[in-house]
Design a protein around this motif. Structure first.
Motif, mmCIF file in Angstrom:
data_model
loop_
_atom_site.group_PDB
_atom_site.id
_atom_site.type_symbol
_atom_site.label_atom_id
_atom_site.label_comp_id
_atom_site.label_asym_id
_atom_site.label_seq_id
_atom_site.Cartn_x
_atom_site.Cartn_y
_atom_site.Cartn_z
ATOM 1 N N LEU A 6 -29.390 69.195 -16.159
ATOM 2 C CA LEU A 6 -29.997 68.917 -17.234
ATOM 3 C C LEU A 6 -29.129 67.854 -18.511
ATOM 4 O O LEU A 6 -28.090 66.996 -17.807
ATOM 5 C CB LEU A 6 -28.933 70.284 -17.997
ATOM 6 C CG LEU A 6 -29.226 70.160 -20.019
ATOM 7 C CD1 LEU A 6 -30.550 70.314 -20.191
ATOM 8 C CD2 LEU A 6 -28.014 71.101 -20.004
ATOM 9 N N ARG A 7 -29.907 67.049 -18.646
ATOM 10 C CA ARG A 7 -29.724 65.604 -19.355
ATOM 11 C C ARG A 7 -30.143 65.755 -21.045
ATOM 12 O O ARG A 7 -30.758 66.213 -21.349
ATOM 13 C CB ARG A 7 -30.770 64.254 -18.816
ATOM 14 C CG ARG A 7 -30.686 63.926 -17.569
ATOM 15 C CD ARG A 7 -31.755 62.610 -17.091
ATOM 16 N NE ARG A 7 -32.882 63.545 -17.819
ATOM 17 C CZ ARG A 7 -33.559 62.084 -16.732
ATOM 18 N NH1 ARG A 7 -33.173 60.857 -16.679
ATOM 19 N NH2 ARG A 7 -34.714 62.642 -17.369
ATOM 20 N N PHE A 8 -28.740 65.720 -21.632
ATOM 21 C CA PHE A 8 -28.638 65.680 -22.880
ATOM 22 C C PHE A 8 -29.181 64.366 -23.673
ATOM 23 O O PHE A 8 -29.408 63.480 -22.963
ATOM 24 C CB PHE A 8 -26.954 66.436 -23.310
ATOM 25 C CG PHE A 8 -26.653 67.105 -22.743
ATOM 26 C CD1 PHE A 8 -27.049 68.070 -22.888
ATOM 27 C CD2 PHE A 8 -25.711 66.895 -21.554
ATOM 28 C CE1 PHE A 8 -26.784 69.363 -23.014
ATOM 29 C CE2 PHE A 8 -25.366 68.579 -21.292
ATOM 30 C CZ PHE A 8 -25.218 69.828 -22.160
ATOM 31 N N ILE A 9 -29.891 64.108 -24.304
ATOM 32 C CA ILE A 9 -30.126 62.854 -25.132
ATOM 33 C C ILE A 9 -29.909 63.682 -26.685
ATOM 34 O O ILE A 9 -30.101 64.031 -27.855
ATOM 35 C CB ILE A 9 -32.112 63.163 -25.386
ATOM 36 C CG1 ILE A 9 -32.733 62.814 -23.936
ATOM 37 C CG2 ILE A 9 -32.410 61.395 -25.611
ATOM 38 C CD1 ILE A 9 -33.989 63.305 -23.609
ATOM 39 N N GLU A 10 -28.842 62.291 -26.792
ATOM 40 C CA GLU A 10 -28.746 61.384 -28.286
ATOM 41 C C GLU A 10 -30.097 61.623 -29.223
ATOM 42 O O GLU A 10 -31.394 60.758 -28.882
ATOM 43 C CB GLU A 10 -28.201 60.124 -27.979
ATOM 44 C CG GLU A 10 -26.342 60.524 -28.088
ATOM 45 C CD GLU A 10 -25.604 59.164 -27.922
ATOM 46 O OE1 GLU A 10 -24.409 59.416 -27.838
ATOM 47 O OE2 GLU A 10 -26.341 58.003 -28.681
ATOM 48 N N TYR A 11 -29.589 62.578 -30.661
ATOM 49 C CA TYR A 11 -31.369 62.008 -31.502
ATOM 50 C C TYR A 11 -31.187 60.514 -31.593
ATOM 51 O O TYR A 11 -30.752 59.721 -32.382
ATOM 52 C CB TYR A 11 -30.460 63.228 -32.114
ATOM 53 C CG TYR A 11 -31.864 62.625 -34.308
ATOM 54 C CD1 TYR A 11 -33.174 63.252 -33.038
ATOM 55 C CD2 TYR A 11 -31.494 62.974 -34.670
ATOM 56 C CE1 TYR A 11 -34.160 63.677 -34.073
ATOM 57 C CE2 TYR A 11 -32.590 62.758 -35.977
ATOM 58 C CZ TYR A 11 -33.862 63.264 -35.472
ATOM 59 O OH TYR A 11 -35.004 63.827 -36.541
ATOM 60 N N MET A 12 -32.231 60.359 -31.298
ATOM 61 C CA MET A 12 -32.438 59.146 -31.767
ATOM 62 C C MET A 12 -33.065 58.079 -32.308
ATOM 63 O O MET A 12 -35.019 59.296 -33.459
ATOM 64 C CB MET A 12 -32.879 57.831 -30.123
ATOM 65 C CG MET A 12 -32.072 58.019 -28.777
ATOM 66 S SD MET A 12 -33.265 57.525 -27.592
ATOM 67 C CE MET A 12 -34.189 58.486 -26.962
#
Length: 338
Positions: A190-196
């Protein structure tokens, strides 16, 4: 392989190709419903690169040292006969890895034929396991169980599966731990992605960003993790392994932890524009070059010139003030994928 272009001064290893600008979701992250509503004008078919044109570009980019191809969208599974394209790319000498980014809604149907055609990996977007929050973030389209069924179908077909979760304050912070638990048990990364601040239409604010440190602090309370080395130079996700041996997670943190210096990715939109950055404001038209009488060497020379002259480092320069002052609109995420 053309010896003139096989060694660029600036490494180019990863090509991301959008095969359509259409999507069956209207995610708040990249396709907010108020902008991409039912009357939105998507690209007509004659404006989109053909499979033969995509295959030609892949051959040219392989001559620069590209080994990894990622198929994106929009939602790539909305492109008719996609397994045919995968098979064409697989046949290009020098391609070592073919991946696809998808929302997973159609994956149950297509996972097996895509694997048989030569697809290696899928990255599946899922921001919550709870239907109400999931639908709030995808424009009230689709159900979690449909995506989960697609994930299982992909794994059963033999595809390597990774999950992508965009984390946004006020939207899905409470889903971090349920997602971590679920995919730790399933043994999918699972890869979490900062809201960009991709594109211009998602209403991005710095205050909505839940940082890599905050994400890891939350996961640590569930199951301790430790940082591990990247798999390769330029890998965008910071890797963390569960200390109990139960797999790993990643965090893509272009807001709080820039990785511009190691970037070796080029992106091509569905209508054939080359973008040298996810946050680019302008692209280079390759479609007209492909449809002219230029040979591969001439098209390749243009691509090489654009790549060698790139100066993109938006993540390093990003601040709330520079975002406010930016005069040119960034390309939308739905247009070039992730």
């Amino acid at each position: 392989m053309n010896p003139i272009y096989d060694q660029l001064k600036r490494p180019l290893r990863d090509l991301r190709i959008s095969v359509t600008d259409r999507c069956n979701f209207r995610c708040s992250y990249c396709m907010p419903a108020e902008v991409f509503g039912p009357d939105f004008a998507f690209l007509p078919s004659d404006k989109i690169l053909s499979f033969e044109e995509i295959e030609r570009l892949v051959r040219i980019f392989v001559s620069f040292g590209v080994k990894k191809i990622r198929i994106t969208g929009g939602e790539p599974l909305m492109r008719r006969d996609l397994p045919v394209l995968v098979r064409m790319i697989r046949a290009v000498e020098g391609v070592e890895d073919i991946a696809m980014t998808t929302n997973g809604s159609l994956l149950k149907k297509y996972a097996k034929p895509l694997k048989e055609a030569g697809l290696d990996r899928v990255s599946i977007s899922l921001d919550s396991l709870e239907d109400e929050r999931f639908q709030a973030m995808n424009g009230n389209r689709g159900k979690v169980k449909t995506v989960l069924a697609g994930i299982e179908a992909a794994a059963e077909a033999g595809l390597y599966v990774k999950m992508n979760m965009v984390v946004q304050k006020g939207k899905n912070i409470e889903d971090i731990l349920p997602m971590a638990r679920y995919f730790k048990e399933k043994q999918h990364i699972l890869r979490f992605i900062e809201y960009m601040d991709v594109g211009n239409s998602n209403g991005w604010r710095l205050d909505d960003v839940f940082s890599k440190k905050e994400i890891i602090d939350k996961v640590q309370k569930f199951s301790p993790v430790k940082a591990v080395a990247p798999n390769y130079r330029g890998e965008v996700a910071s890797r963390f392994r569960y200390e109990d041996g139960g797999g790993e997670i990643g965090v893509i943190s272009s807001v709080t932890d820039s990785f511009c210096g190691n970037c070796s990715r080029a992106r091509i939109s569905a209508e054939g524009k080359l973008y040298t950055c996810l946050f680019a404001t302008e692209g280079t038209d390759l479609r007209d070059l492909l449809r002219s009488d230029l040979d591969d060497a001439a098209v390749g020379a243009k691509i090489a010139s654009v790549w060698e002259q790139r100066t993109d480092r938006y993540s390093e320069e990003r601040t709330e003030e520079t975002v406010k002052r930016r005069k040119k609109a960034k390309i939308e995420m739905s247009h070039i994928g992730g």
